[in-house]
Structure formats: structure tokens, C-alpha cells
Design a protein around this motif. Structure first.
Motif, PDB file in Angstrom:
ATOM      1  N   MET A 181       0.827  -1.209   0.000  1.00  0.00           N
ATOM      2  CA  MET A 181       0.000   0.000   0.000  1.00  0.00           C
ATOM      3  C   MET A 181       0.860   1.258   0.000  1.00  0.00           C
ATOM      4  SD  MET A 181      -3.117  -0.990   2.570  1.00  0.00           S
ATOM      5  CE  MET A 181      -4.018   0.537   2.341  1.00  0.00           C
ATOM      6  N   GLU A 182       1.944   1.216   0.756  1.00  0.00           N
ATOM      7  CA  GLU A 182       2.830   2.378   0.838  1.00  0.00           C
ATOM      8  C   GLU A 182       3.475   2.665  -0.518  1.00  0.00           C
ATOM      9  OE1 GLU A 182       6.362   4.064   3.751  1.00  0.00           O
ATOM     10  OE2 GLU A 182       5.932   1.926   3.723  1.00  0.00           O
TER      11      GLU A 182
ATOM     12  N   ILE B 101       3.009   0.736 -11.808  1.00  0.00           N
ATOM     13  CA  ILE B 101       3.745   0.843 -10.547  1.00  0.00           C
ATOM     14  C   ILE B 101       3.887  -0.513  -9.887  1.00  0.00           C
ATOM     15  CG2 ILE B 101       3.590   1.759  -8.181  1.00  0.00           C
ATOM     16  CD1 ILE B 101       2.448   4.331  -9.579  1.00  0.00           C
ATOM     17  N   MET B 102       2.818  -1.296  -9.897  1.00  0.00           N
ATOM     18  CA  MET B 102       2.879  -2.634  -9.302  1.00  0.00           C
ATOM     19  C   MET B 102       3.891  -3.498 -10.040  1.00  0.00           C
ATOM     20  SD  MET B 102      -1.153  -3.226  -8.458  1.00  0.00           S
ATOM     21  CE  MET B 102      -0.923  -4.881  -7.818  1.00  0.00           C
TER      22      MET B 102
ATOM     23  N   SER C 112      -3.990   5.915  -6.041  1.00  0.00           N
ATOM     24  CA  SER C 112      -4.057   4.900  -4.985  1.00  0.00           C
ATOM     25  C   SER C 112      -4.419   5.548  -3.654  1.00  0.00           C
ATOM     26  CB  SER C 112      -2.704   4.196  -4.836  1.00  0.00           C
ATOM     27  OG  SER C 112      -2.440   3.426  -5.980  1.00  0.00           O
ATOM     28  N   VAL C 113      -5.073   4.776  -2.826  1.00  0.00           N
ATOM     29  CA  VAL C 113      -5.471   5.258  -1.505  1.00  0.00           C
ATOM     30  C   VAL C 113      -4.226   5.580  -0.685  1.00  0.00           C
ATOM     31  CG1 VAL C 113      -6.608   4.574   0.647  1.00  0.00           C
ATOM     32  CG2 VAL C 113      -7.612   3.943  -1.543  1.00  0.00           C
ATOM     33  N   LYS C 114      -4.238   6.732  -0.036  1.00  0.00           N
ATOM     34  CA  LYS C 114      -3.100   7.155   0.785  1.00  0.00           C
ATOM     35  C   LYS C 114      -3.194   6.534   2.175  1.00  0.00           C
ATOM     36  CE  LYS C 114      -1.760   9.902  -2.478  1.00  0.00           C
ATOM     37  NZ  LYS C 114      -1.724   9.034  -3.630  1.00  0.00           N
TER      38      LYS C 114
ATOM     39  N   VAL D 207      -5.158   3.451   9.221  1.00  0.00           N
ATOM     40  CA  VAL D 207      -5.878   4.670   8.859  1.00  0.00           C
ATOM     41  C   VAL D 207      -5.455   5.063   7.453  1.00  0.00           C
ATOM     42  CG1 VAL D 207      -6.342   7.081   9.435  1.00  0.00           C
ATOM     43  CG2 VAL D 207      -5.948   5.411  11.264  1.00  0.00           C
ATOM     44  N   MET D 208      -6.460   5.261   6.601  1.00  0.00           N
ATOM     45  CA  MET D 208      -6.166   5.590   5.211  1.00  0.00           C
ATOM     46  C   MET D 208      -7.140   6.648   4.694  1.00  0.00           C
ATOM     47  SD  MET D 208      -7.412   1.922   3.744  1.00  0.00           S
ATOM     48  CE  MET D 208      -7.573   1.024   5.269  1.00  0.00           C
TER      49      MET D 208
END
Length: 146
Positions: A65-66, A128-129, A75-77, A91-92
Motif C-alpha cells: 500500500m505504501e 507501478i505494481m 491509490s489510496v493514501k 488509517v487511510m
């Protein structure tokens, strides 16, 4: 960027509001930061069984995730984590909607511009992945509506 891990109960910092989802490992809620009043999402998980095995899995998820959240605006921060007794909370960023809801609400097909926008976001994430040799079986297609 290092994600801050806090060894306090998340309720000290966040007020829990609505339940917005459920995953394999926990429930996801909309929360409000008590100090800043910012809206966030929090995934709360029970640490069942082998804590070391659980934490290895969670640390791997956090790394993925980071990497995605800081290399991709789509992407979710990630903001912080809480490890308190037998609970772990992440927490996101709170997202207003997801692709499934958008598709369900859509009465007619997407315009070419909309298709291009969605596919570009997906493509950026997959690039990115791939660059970081990440294979993930649980991609959630969510959008922040501006």
C-alpha cells in the motif's frame, strides 16, 4: 515514507462513524480525526492466532500500500497504524465512491472520455505494481470524486 505506528487505542484520536465495508481480515469504518476534523477510513482487524504470522502478513500489505500510495495519485493514501492489545488498525484516505457503485448507478454507457480516464488510472497503478514486482489478489477499484 515510514508509516507511523502508534501503540495507543485508535479511539483516542478518531471518532468512529459509519461502517463502510468488510474485508477478509477486518471491518472498515468512516472516522473523523478528533483534532483536525479530517475524514478518513480505518480498517480494524483482530489479531487472532499467531501474532508474528499476522504481523508479517500486515507488514507485507502495508509495504504494498505504501509503495502504491506514494507513487500513484490514484491509490489510496496511508496515514498511520495503531497496534493496541489484540487489535491492529490502518488509517487511510476516505474515498467517496468505488467503481462497483459507479457502474450500478450508471443508466447508460460510459462516454469515451470516462473510459479513458478509468483505464488510465488502472494502467498507472498496474505500471507501478509491475515496476515494484507486486502481485496482488485483492485490488479494490475506488475513486475519489472531485
Amino acid at each position: 515514507m515510514e508509516i507511523k505506528e502508534i501503540t495507543d487505542h485508535y479511539k483516542k484520536y478518531y471518532e468512529k462513524k459509519d461502517k463502510i465495508g468488510k474485508g477478509q481480515y477486518g471491518k472498515i469504518y468512516k472516522v473523523i480525526n478528533k483534532k483536525t476534523k479530517e475524514i478518513r477510513a480505518i480498517k480494524i482487524m483482530d489479531i487472532d492466532g499467531d501474532e508474528e504470522e499476522f504481523m508479517n502478513h500486515i507488514n507485507n500489505e502495508l509495504k504494498i500500500m505504501e509503495i502504491c500510495s506514494y507513487q500513484n495519485i490514484n491509490s489510496v493514501k496511508l496515514y498511520e497504524c495503531f497496534h493496541y492489545k489484540n487489535k491492529f488498525a490502518i488509517v487511510m484516505e476516505f474515498c467517496d465512491d468505488n467503481l462497483q457503485n459507479i457502474l450500478n448507478k450508471k443508466k447508460e454507457g460510459f462516454a469515451c472520455e470516462e473510459i479513458y480516464n478509468i483505464m488510465s488510472q488502472l494502467n498507472n497503478t498496474f505500471k507501478i505494481m509491475n515496476k515494484n514486482t507486486i502481485v496482488h489478489r485483492d485490488l479494490n477499484l475506488i475513486f475519489i470524486l472531485i
